[in-house]
Motif scaffolding. Structure first.
Motif, PDB file in Angstrom:
ATOM      1  N   HIS A 421       0.659  -1.326  -0.113  1.00 56.21           N
ATOM      2  CA  HIS A 421      -0.062   0.123  -0.030  1.00 56.21           C
ATOM      3  C   HIS A 421       0.727   1.280   0.196  1.00 56.21           C
ATOM      4  O   HIS A 421       1.902   1.344   0.737  1.00 56.21           O
ATOM      5  CB  HIS A 421      -0.849   0.163   1.257  1.00 56.21           C
ATOM      6  CG  HIS A 421      -1.971  -0.891   1.345  1.00 56.21           C
ATOM      7  ND1 HIS A 421      -2.945  -0.996   0.445  1.00 56.21           N
ATOM      8  CD2 HIS A 421      -1.915  -2.237   1.817  1.00 56.21           C
ATOM      9  CE1 HIS A 421      -4.011  -2.200   0.419  1.00 56.21           C
ATOM     10  NE2 HIS A 421      -3.121  -2.996   1.547  1.00 56.21           N
ATOM     11  N   ASP A 422       0.550   2.249  -0.693  1.00 54.74           N
ATOM     12  CA  ASP A 422       1.089   3.516  -0.830  1.00 54.74           C
ATOM     13  C   ASP A 422       0.714   4.281   0.525  1.00 54.74           C
ATOM     14  O   ASP A 422      -0.290   4.581   0.779  1.00 54.74           O
ATOM     15  CB  ASP A 422       0.624   4.379  -1.808  1.00 54.74           C
ATOM     16  CG  ASP A 422       1.254   5.682  -2.015  1.00 54.74           C
ATOM     17  OD1 ASP A 422       1.899   6.003  -1.186  1.00 54.74           O
ATOM     18  OD2 ASP A 422       1.527   6.188  -3.124  1.00 54.74           O
ATOM     19  N   ALA A 436       7.464  -2.950  -5.895  1.00 52.21           N
ATOM     20  CA  ALA A 436       7.053  -1.779  -4.649  1.00 52.21           C
ATOM     21  C   ALA A 436       7.903  -0.604  -5.077  1.00 52.21           C
ATOM     22  O   ALA A 436       8.873  -0.626  -5.229  1.00 52.21           O
ATOM     23  CB  ALA A 436       7.588  -2.490  -3.357  1.00 52.21           C
ATOM     24  N   GLU A 440       5.592   2.633  -1.122  1.00 54.72           N
ATOM     25  CA  GLU A 440       4.833   1.129  -0.774  1.00 54.72           C
ATOM     26  C   GLU A 440       5.459   0.411   0.263  1.00 54.72           C
ATOM     27  O   GLU A 440       6.668   0.211   0.240  1.00 54.72           O
ATOM     28  CB  GLU A 440       4.324   0.576  -1.875  1.00 54.72           C
ATOM     29  CG  GLU A 440       3.430   1.098  -2.991  1.00 54.72           C
ATOM     30  CD  GLU A 440       3.148   0.316  -4.039  1.00 54.72           C
ATOM     31  OE1 GLU A 440       1.902   0.198  -4.453  1.00 54.72           O
ATOM     32  OE2 GLU A 440       4.054  -0.243  -4.725  1.00 54.72           O
TER      33      GLU A 440
END
Length: 506
Positions: A421-422, A436, A440
């Motif tokens: 996830h950012d 990635a 992230e």
């Protein structure tokens, strides 16, 4: 041929990829396929609850049948899986001995521990993962960064993995390699020393409360082999806790892939992505699971990489006796190493590596505490209604496996989706890793997080230990989690306290 058949096929270094193996499946596991009835049953079991008046069935057993009693000592993370057999517990204890082993430089009077370095971060796995817990940043000028790593890379035009879409190819720093080793054996200078300074940031909260965050500024000083490449990016990381790794390894790749939403098709602002990496064992793309950016696909490959990079110990996956030393470090490459026929031509044999991987896969997850406490239940409600479960998925059911009863078909509660996830610029290290990006991170599992102080003697969280408590860790969330963080900032103080109390119960 597998030289470690006595230690279970799933962690055999030399296991061949099955014919026609799905490259995004789980070739390292011996899987019994689920029936349609099981699929439907699993979907119902892992659906998020909307009843916060009482705990859910089996919620206290975070690791399923592998859960262990929550001890009140620093050994809470060091127990074998609760469902391990007597015979396999012996393998666990031998693996523990290898995990704690202090390696020595070559040549030595014994082949059993020969091969340290020449450049290294720690002399044993246990030195970074003390009590199998979480590392911490240096505490003052006299403390070392033994439980931290500094990863290095530079941009490159080379194509590293054309089979993987959106793969971001980087190269090791030309002089210092893939990470900084801050120790050297006799006659070899250490590479550098990490210096961290902090800027304090005030964060006003609702109800007149105030939180204070600290933003780190990282620098490498006392460089032992000349200047860094001008385009070098650094990633400072503390050692993560070790519990439940085998259970995370046993979550079906297809289940993880099914929850990915890279284009945010459902419009909830959360766009979890998979990290896909090349397997050193199978030579095919696999789902990344381990490491702070999910850069390794299995416990075995994560263990082998740590031996090579952190201790300078060669394995059949990373056979160079000089570890991470580059061509610019000629003396290091020319130094004696511990590669020997007694250990399959390397410094730690396939059998011993398998035992360390088995130990790491079977560190039991402690049971939840206070699951029916009213404040904990209210905090759980806040956690769910704030949207935290969009990334911190509460429940999974592992594969049904042959040869791995400890991890087979378990309902587990790790609170992670295993996706990238950012997290926004505030937490960015700006260093890509496989797919990635520099902003992230893999969603970290939350089980055991409330025992950090008890096990590790501190309460430092996030990838670099900047957060000094759980509230600070929440307040550093940005990017995809920015709206959820803002809800925590704006919620009534009692709800915020309940949220932290829930996290402490995990």
């Amino acid at each position: 041929m597998c030289t470690t058949s006595k230690i279970y096929l799933f962690i055999c270094v030399l296991a061949a990829s099955p014919a026609g193996a799905d490259p995004l499946g789980d070739p390292h596991l011996s899987i019994v396929p689920r029936t349609e009835a099981e699929q439907a049953r699993i979907a119902a079991i892992i659906a998020p609850t909307d009843d916060f008046t009482t705990s859910e069935r089996f919620e206290a057993n975070q690791g399923g049948a592998a859960t262990v009693r929550a001890r009140k000592t620093a050994d809470a993370f060091s127990q074998p899986s609760g469902n391990i057999s007597f015979e396999k517990e012996l393998d666990f204890k031998v693996g523990n001995g290898l995990f704690k082993k202090l390696w020595v430089s070559s040549p030595s009077s014994t082949l059993a521990s020969d091969g340290l370095g020449p450049l290294y971060n720690a002399r044993s796995c246990q030195r970074c993962h003390l009590k199998d817990g979480r590392g911490h940043p240096p505490q003052g000028p006299d403390d070392t960064a033994t439980s931290m790593l500094v990863r290095l890379s530079v941009p490159t035009d080379q194509s590293g993995a054309p089979e993987i879409e959106d793969y971001i190819t980087t190269a090791p720093e030309p002089t210092y390699g893939g990470q900084i080793q801050d120790f050297g054996v006799a006659g070899h200078a250490s590479e550098a020393r990490l210096r961290i300074t902090y800027e304090e940031i005030d964060v006003p909260l609702s109800d007149g409360e105030m939180a204070m965050l600290r933003r780190p500024a990282n620098a490498l000083v006392d460089l032992g082999y000349g200047p860094l490449h001008p385009d070098t990016t650094l990633s400072v990381r503390v050692a993560p806790q070790m519990i439940g790794l085998g259970l995370l390894d046993a979550i079906a790749a297809r289940d993880i892939l099914a929850s990915a939403d890279p284009e945010d098709a459902d419009g909830d602002g959360i766009s979890g992505r998979t990290n896909i990496v090349m397997s050193d064992v199978y030579g095919i793309p696999m789902l990344g699971r381990f490491g702070l950016k999910a850069g390794k696909p299995s416990v075995l490959e994560q263990s082998a990489a740590a031996f090579a990079g952190d201790i300078g110990i060669s394995t059949s996956l990373h056979p160079k006796g000089y570890g991470d030393c580059t061509a610019a470090q000629a003396a290091c490459r020319a130094a004696p190493d511990g590669n020997t026929d007694a250990h399959d031509g390397v410094e730690i044999s396939d059998t011993s590596l398998a035992l360390v991987s088995f130990y790491s896969s079977n560190l039991g997850v402690p049971a939840r505490r206070d699951v029916d406490d009213p404040q904990v239940l209210n905090g759980k409600r806040v956690f769910y209604e704030t949207g935290c479960i969009a990334c911190h998925t509460p429940k999974h059911v592992t594969h049904r496996l042959t040869g791995q009863p400890e991890q087979s078909f378990q309902l587990i509660w790790p609170y992670t989706d295993m996706l990238l996830h950012d997290m926004g610029p505030g937490l960015a290290d700006n260093r890509p890793e496989a797919r990635a990006t520099g902003q992230e991170w893999r969603t970290p599992p939350l089980w055991g997080i409330g025992l950090t102080q008890q096990v590790s003697g501190h309460s430092y969280f996030l990838h670099d230990g900047r957060a000094r408590n759980l509230l600070e860790a929440v307040l550093w969330h940005g990017g995809e989690a920015e709206p959820h963080k803002q809800r925590v900032v704006e919620m009534p103080a009692p709800n915020r306290a309940a949220l932290i109390r829930f996290l402490e119960s995990l």
